[in-house]
Design a protein around this motif. Structure first.
Motif, PDB file in Angstrom:
ATOM      1  N   LEU A 231       0.813  -1.211   0.000  1.00  0.00           N
ATOM      2  CA  LEU A 231       0.000   0.000   0.000  1.00  0.00           C
ATOM      3  C   LEU A 231       0.854   1.273   0.000  1.00  0.00           C
ATOM      4  O   LEU A 231       0.519   2.260  -0.668  1.00  0.00           O
ATOM      5  CB  LEU A 231      -0.930   0.010   1.215  1.00  0.00           C
ATOM      6  CG  LEU A 231      -2.156  -0.900   1.136  1.00  0.00           C
ATOM      7  CD1 LEU A 231      -2.750  -1.106   2.518  1.00  0.00           C
ATOM      8  CD2 LEU A 231      -3.181  -0.300   0.197  1.00  0.00           C
ATOM      9  N   LEU A 232       1.950   1.256   0.748  1.00  0.00           N
ATOM     10  CA  LEU A 232       2.757   2.466   0.915  1.00  0.00           C
ATOM     11  C   LEU A 232       3.383   2.942  -0.399  1.00  0.00           C
ATOM     12  O   LEU A 232       3.139   4.081  -0.825  1.00  0.00           O
ATOM     13  CB  LEU A 232       3.815   2.249   1.985  1.00  0.00           C
ATOM     14  CG  LEU A 232       4.709   3.452   2.303  1.00  0.00           C
ATOM     15  CD1 LEU A 232       3.861   4.620   2.787  1.00  0.00           C
ATOM     16  CD2 LEU A 232       5.763   3.083   3.337  1.00  0.00           C
ATOM     17  N   PRO A 233       4.203   2.114  -1.088  1.00  0.00           N
ATOM     18  CA  PRO A 233       4.815   2.621  -2.323  1.00  0.00           C
ATOM     19  C   PRO A 233       3.799   2.859  -3.438  1.00  0.00           C
ATOM     20  O   PRO A 233       3.948   3.807  -4.210  1.00  0.00           O
ATOM     21  CB  PRO A 233       5.818   1.528  -2.702  1.00  0.00           C
ATOM     22  CG  PRO A 233       5.318   0.306  -2.035  1.00  0.00           C
ATOM     23  CD  PRO A 233       4.675   0.755  -0.769  1.00  0.00           C
ATOM     24  N   ALA A 238       0.968   6.599  -6.889  1.00  0.00           N
ATOM     25  CA  ALA A 238      -0.313   7.064  -7.424  1.00  0.00           C
ATOM     26  C   ALA A 238      -0.552   8.529  -7.071  1.00  0.00           C
ATOM     27  O   ALA A 238      -1.035   9.304  -7.906  1.00  0.00           O
ATOM     28  CB  ALA A 238      -1.450   6.195  -6.889  1.00  0.00           C
ATOM     29  N   TYR A 239      -0.231   8.898  -5.838  1.00  0.00           N
ATOM     30  CA  TYR A 239      -0.400  10.298  -5.430  1.00  0.00           C
ATOM     31  C   TYR A 239       0.458  11.221  -6.300  1.00  0.00           C
ATOM     32  O   TYR A 239       0.011  12.299  -6.725  1.00  0.00           O
ATOM     33  CB  TYR A 239      -0.015  10.448  -3.961  1.00  0.00           C
ATOM     34  CG  TYR A 239       0.130  11.873  -3.504  1.00  0.00           C
ATOM     35  CD1 TYR A 239      -0.981  12.688  -3.332  1.00  0.00           C
ATOM     36  CD2 TYR A 239       1.396  12.414  -3.250  1.00  0.00           C
ATOM     37  CE1 TYR A 239      -0.846  14.007  -2.919  1.00  0.00           C
ATOM     38  CE2 TYR A 239       1.531  13.730  -2.833  1.00  0.00           C
ATOM     39  CZ  TYR A 239       0.415  14.523  -2.664  1.00  0.00           C
ATOM     40  OH  TYR A 239       0.554  15.823  -2.263  1.00  0.00           O
ATOM     41  N   THR A 240       1.685  10.803  -6.586  1.00  0.00           N
ATOM     42  CA  THR A 240       2.583  11.627  -7.399  1.00  0.00           C
ATOM     43  C   THR A 240       2.076  11.757  -8.823  1.00  0.00           C
ATOM     44  O   THR A 240       1.960  12.872  -9.362  1.00  0.00           O
ATOM     45  CB  THR A 240       3.996  11.027  -7.400  1.00  0.00           C
ATOM     46  OG1 THR A 240       4.476  10.930  -6.058  1.00  0.00           O
ATOM     47  CG2 THR A 240       4.939  11.893  -8.214  1.00  0.00           C
ATOM     48  N   PHE A 241       1.753  10.621  -9.459  1.00  0.00           N
ATOM     49  CA  PHE A 241       1.334  10.651 -10.858  1.00  0.00           C
ATOM     50  C   PHE A 241      -0.028  11.330 -11.026  1.00  0.00           C
ATOM     51  O   PHE A 241      -0.203  12.202 -11.871  1.00  0.00           O
ATOM     52  CB  PHE A 241       1.286   9.240 -11.431  1.00  0.00           C
ATOM     53  CG  PHE A 241       2.644   8.684 -11.778  1.00  0.00           C
ATOM     54  CD1 PHE A 241       3.763   9.495 -11.778  1.00  0.00           C
ATOM     55  CD2 PHE A 241       2.816   7.348 -12.107  1.00  0.00           C
ATOM     56  CE1 PHE A 241       5.015   8.993 -12.096  1.00  0.00           C
ATOM     57  CE2 PHE A 241       4.057   6.843 -12.431  1.00  0.00           C
ATOM     58  CZ  PHE A 241       5.165   7.671 -12.427  1.00  0.00           C
ATOM     59  N   PHE A 242      -1.003  10.921 -10.217  1.00  0.00           N
ATOM     60  CA  PHE A 242      -2.330  11.510 -10.334  1.00  0.00           C
ATOM     61  C   PHE A 242      -2.316  12.986  -9.930  1.00  0.00           C
ATOM     62  O   PHE A 242      -3.026  13.808 -10.501  1.00  0.00           O
ATOM     63  CB  PHE A 242      -3.338  10.747  -9.472  1.00  0.00           C
ATOM     64  CG  PHE A 242      -3.632   9.360  -9.953  1.00  0.00           C
ATOM     65  CD1 PHE A 242      -3.433   9.007 -11.275  1.00  0.00           C
ATOM     66  CD2 PHE A 242      -4.102   8.384  -9.082  1.00  0.00           C
ATOM     67  CE1 PHE A 242      -3.702   7.720 -11.731  1.00  0.00           C
ATOM     68  CE2 PHE A 242      -4.376   7.105  -9.521  1.00  0.00           C
ATOM     69  CZ  PHE A 242      -4.171   6.767 -10.848  1.00  0.00           C
TER      70      PHE A 242
END
Length: 281
Positions: A231-233, A238-242
């Motif tokens: 979940l962490l990586p 996902a947070y970075t790309f999205f």
């Protein structure tokens, strides 16, 4: 302008953050992570043949393309900011160069500057341009005009030409004031170019799809070896790309209503306040 964020801001601040925009997509990726981890625990070795190396290569390529798009969108945002800076400078120039004119003529000129700023803001945001202009020029009927905001400059220019021909204004002052009107017209044309020429949709769609597919498949490459730590990586990626994708989408339209768009209302208020102060003497 905000100060440098501290640790508390980094961890808990949502106002101004891109998280509210992408929280739905992050929830979907989190759910896929849970499915992948549960599948790996119930069926050990099910993802053993899925290597993380291809995801590393794809992630690097995706980062490069996303960085290019983000830079392109930021350049549009920054050019929009420069153009509105040009509008403010030109309005200040009108106020300074018109000092000493007939009070009625000067009021018309500076009121036209306020009307232009309000009309341009409404035009770029696809709002009610006529209502924005009517607030400052209630006696002018522009309902049949294809470009009411530019019409404001035409009327102001015609009035200045009348003053020049009648001898109430010298050639040098007329030339200076006309130059400031030309700056406003050039800024409007450049803003309209940005607003009417978005980043090609196919390019944006390609990045949207690639980022989504990458984040959906990544959990299955990591679940077998990382377990619940997957979940962490995955959520971080996902947070970075999205987040970059959503942020670049907001910057693509610098004159819109998004949280990170340019504060056009504040720019208009600055012009209105300074023009009214100039008229008050």
């Amino acid at each position: 302008m905000r100060a440098q964020p501290n640790l508390r801001d980094i961890l808990f601040t949502l106002n101004g953050s891109i998280i509210p925009v992408i929280v739905g997509r992050l929830a979907v990726i989190g759910f896929v992570c849970l499915v992948a981890v549960l599948a790996a625990r119930l069926h050990p070795g099910i993802f053993a043949r899925i290597s993380a190396i291809p995801f590393t290569l794809i992630g690097i390529a995706l980062s490069v393309f996303m960085s290019f798009r983000n830079s392109t969108c930021y350049a549009r945002w920054w050019e929009g900011r420069q153009l509105w800076g040009q509008v403010i400078v030109a309005c200040r120039g009108l106020a300074r160069a018109s000092a000493g004119l007939d009070p009625t003529a000067r009021r018309m000129l500076l009121t036209s500057a306020c009307a232009f700023a309000a009309g341009l803001s409404a035009r770029l945001r696809r709002g009610d341009e006529h209502a924005a202009l009517a607030r400052w020029l209630p006696d002018e009927d522009m309902a049949d005009r294809p470009n009411p905001t530019d019409r404001v400059l035409q009327l102001a220019g015609a009035r200045l030409a009348e003053l020049n021909l009648s001898g109430q204004m010298g050639e040098i002052r007329w030339s200076v004031l006309e130059g400031h009107l030309a700056q406003l017209s050039a800024a409007q044309a450049a803003c309209e170019r940005i607003a009417s020429t978005p980043v090609p949709f196919a390019y944006s769609l390609l990045l949207h799809r690639t980022a989504l597919i990458f984040c959906l498949l990544l959990p299955f490459a990591l679940a077998g070896s990382l377990g619940w730590w997957t979940l962490l990586p995955v959520l971080l990626v996902a947070y970075t790309f999205f987040g970059l994708d959503a942020l670049s989408h907001q910057l693509e339209d610098p004159f819109g209503q998004a949280l990170n768009a340019l504060p056009l209302d504040a720019f208009c208020q600055t012009i209105e306040r300074e023009m009214q102060d100039a008229l008050a003497g």
